[in-house]
Scaffold this motif. Structure first.
Motif, PDB file in Angstrom:
ATOM      1  N   UNK A 192       0.772  -1.222   0.270  1.00 59.82           N
ATOM      2  CA  UNK A 192      -0.099  -0.067  -0.112  1.00 59.82           C
ATOM      3  C   UNK A 192       0.710   1.022   0.105  1.00 59.82           C
ATOM      4  N   UNK A 193       2.294   1.012   0.229  1.00 61.09           N
ATOM      5  CA  UNK A 193       3.130   2.407   0.212  1.00 61.09           C
ATOM      6  C   UNK A 193       3.189   2.779  -1.197  1.00 61.09           C
ATOM      7  N   UNK A 194       3.312   4.012  -1.580  1.00 63.05           N
ATOM      8  CA  UNK A 194       3.656   4.696  -2.714  1.00 63.05           C
ATOM      9  C   UNK A 194       5.117   4.660  -3.089  1.00 63.05           C
ATOM     10  N   UNK A 195       5.619   3.981  -4.125  1.00 62.35           N
ATOM     11  CA  UNK A 195       6.848   3.687  -4.341  1.00 62.35           C
ATOM     12  C   UNK A 195       7.375   4.875  -5.254  1.00 62.35           C
TER      13      UNK A 195
ATOM     14  N   UNK B 158      11.102   3.821 -13.460  1.00 60.31           N
ATOM     15  CA  UNK B 158      10.283   3.266 -14.702  1.00 60.31           C
ATOM     16  C   UNK B 158       9.611   4.045 -15.540  1.00 60.31           C
ATOM     17  N   UNK B 159       9.417   4.048 -16.762  1.00 64.92           N
ATOM     18  CA  UNK B 159       8.307   4.664 -17.613  1.00 64.92           C
ATOM     19  C   UNK B 159       6.937   4.414 -16.999  1.00 64.92           C
ATOM     20  N   UNK B 160       6.171   5.451 -17.108  1.00 65.69           N
ATOM     21  CA  UNK B 160       4.811   5.343 -16.436  1.00 65.69           C
ATOM     22  C   UNK B 160       3.896   4.272 -17.471  1.00 65.69           C
TER      23      UNK B 160
ATOM     24  N   UNK C 267       4.547  15.812 -13.519  1.00 63.61           N
ATOM     25  CA  UNK C 267       5.055  15.201 -12.417  1.00 63.61           C
ATOM     26  C   UNK C 267       6.148  15.918 -11.600  1.00 63.61           C
ATOM     27  N   UNK C 268       7.081  16.433 -12.310  1.00 64.82           N
ATOM     28  CA  UNK C 268       8.250  17.043 -11.552  1.00 64.82           C
ATOM     29  C   UNK C 268       7.942  18.260 -11.051  1.00 64.82           C
TER      30      UNK C 268
ATOM     31  N   UNK D 219       6.784   7.278 -12.294  1.00 62.84           N
ATOM     32  CA  UNK D 219       5.826   6.124 -12.514  1.00 62.84           C
ATOM     33  C   UNK D 219       4.821   6.413 -11.413  1.00 62.84           C
ATOM     34  N   UNK D 220       4.357   7.639 -10.991  1.00 61.11           N
ATOM     35  CA  UNK D 220       3.424   7.811 -10.081  1.00 61.11           C
ATOM     36  C   UNK D 220       2.315   8.932 -10.514  1.00 61.11           C
ATOM     37  N   UNK D 221       1.253   8.739  -9.960  1.00 60.89           N
ATOM     38  CA  UNK D 221       0.391   9.915 -10.415  1.00 60.89           C
ATOM     39  C   UNK D 221       0.294  11.191  -9.603  1.00 60.89           C
TER      40      UNK D 221
END
Ligand SMILES: Cc1ncc(COP(=O)(O)O)c(C=O)c1O
Length: 422
Positions: free
Chosen positions: A13-16, A21-23, A311-312, A387-389
């Protein structure tokens, strides 16, 4: 790498923010029909294709070790990155990782040969050196510029009867630091390397992902003497599952065309004993997509580029808001491209801390010590934003803020305790 995979599976459940990685969201463009179509486009291509039923058999067979899409890859690195590549000097590899692993022992064959690396540097390069028995030496971070650090390392190694033979560099959006070397730095490094006959392994996995500012020419484009081997990959631009990358050799090695040919043959021979050839189906997919995109990937990656830039920006904004109360103690970088930024903390952050942060604060980050050859990076971490939202960025930076606040409080209490006792 194993540690990070394990932490991710222990704390699902943790956000990595650990993986570069590419999204996944851009893989929708690569559904099975699109992939099949790309293979067909390649097969029917007049240059490299083998149309009809025979074409399928050709792709399903063992294949040419040096690759079958060399012409298209040479064209792509030339068009997208300005590297003067030519098909007869391009070796198609199973990802950039294989290119690194083949080049290191070929360039450093003797026990006294040494590979120079930045400290920190990409963990896969240090790992490949270890796996192939190549000694790696870290460049000093106390010199004013990399060219000086290289000069110093060459001389220091010589005193120990060792020879620096090559240097592994990621001049654009370094992994893990996100740093870019400017054109002057690149030229200075090339000069030192030419003087000491040091081959530059230029890894440009992230070069196309520039979010602001003008591109800096790759070192391979600035190379006038034949010292740069340029490593590229389709892992970040198309998909890492394809495992297609390339090494582009210069025309000559330090002016010697025969030396380049013999290095080329050595690399092909080594590859023939490691992966035999890179999957021809994967090569055909890459080739078909390249043909459909006019030989370049600039337009293809545009949606991803915009997403990563956003994202950045969101991550920087969150860091500004969460960590501004601690800005006298905590610093973070503002990368102009790539997938990573780094945070400098006023306390050590090792594997045990990554574990606690994942367990209690639901965010997984990478200690920079994982990328280091000494303990100089023990108080730094890498955050990957690819690779995160946006939502995950917000919750994870908040979680990291809680972790940092707790550590700072503990530090303060320890200091007070010490003071009271003292
Ligand atoms: C700097 C760098 N080089 C190479 C690689 C590996 O690329 P590939 O998937 O093409 O083997 C990575 C992957 O994260 C990377 O960050």
């Amino acid at each position: 790498m194993n540690f990070l995979n394990e932490v991710s599976s222990l704390f699902p459940s943790a956000v990595s923010l650990a993986s570069g990685r590419p999204s996944d969201r851009f893989f929708d463009r690569l559904n099975p029909q699109v992939l099949l179509n790309a293979v067909n486009v390649y097969q029917n291509d007049s240059v490299g294709g083998h149309g009809g039923a025979h074409g399928w058999a050709h792709l399903l067979q063992y294949g040419r070790t040096a690759g079958i899409i060399n012409e298209l890859v040479a064209q792509q690195v030339q068009c997208d990155e300005g590297v003067p590549a030519s098909a007869d000097r391009v070796l198609i590899t199973s990802g950039c990782q294989e290119a690194v692993a083949l080049c290191l022992p070929a360039l450093c064959p003797e026990p006294s040969d040494v590979l120079l690396v930045c400290n920190p540097t990409y963990i896969g390069a240090i790992g490949a050196a270890k796996a192939t028995g190549v000694a790696a030496a870290a460049l000093s971070n106390s010199e004013p510029c990399l060219a000086d650090a290289i000069e110093l390392a060459v001389l220091q190694l010589r005193q120990k009867s060792q020879q620096a033979r090559a240097i592994y560099l990621i001049p654009d959006f370094d992994n893990p630091t996100g740093r870019v070397l400017d054109a002057d730095e690149r030229r200075n490094i090339l000069q030192v390397c030419a003087r000491h006959r040091l081959v530059v392994l230029e890894d440009n996995a992230y070069g196309l992902f520039r979010y602001d500012g003008d591109p800096v020419p790759p070192m391979a484009a600035l190379d006038e003497v034949g010292s740069v081997i340029y490593l590229s990959t389709f892992s970040k631009t198309i998909s890492p599952a394809l495992r297609v990358g390339a090494a582009s050799l210069p025309d000559t090695m330090f002016g010697d065309a025969a030396a380049r040919r013999s290095l080329w043959e050595d690399l092909v021979r080594r590859k023939s004993f490691v992966t035999v050839n890179t999957s021809q189906i994967a090569q055909a997919i890459v080739a078909g997509l390249l043909i459909q995109n006019g030989g370049r990937l600039g337009d293809w990656i545009r949606p991803a580029l915009d997403w990563y830039r956003e994202n950045r920006d969101i991550m920087l904004c969150e860091l500004d808001s969460v960590f501004s109360p601690f800005s006298d103690q905590i610093r973070w970088s503002r990368p102009s491209g790539g997938f990573f930024l780094t945070l400098d903390l006023p306390f050590r952050f090792g594997a045990d801390c990554a574990d606690e942060c994942a367990r209690r604060d639901h965010v997984i980050v990478t200690p920079l010590s994982f990328f280091a050859l000494d303990n100089s990076q023990d108080c730094r971490i890498r955050l990957a934003f690819s690779a995160v939202t946006p939502e995950q960025i917000r919750t994870s930076v908040t979680g990291l803020g809680h972790y940092v606040a707790r550590r700072l409080e503990q530090k303060l209490l320890r200091l007070r305790d010490g003071g009271a006792r003292g």
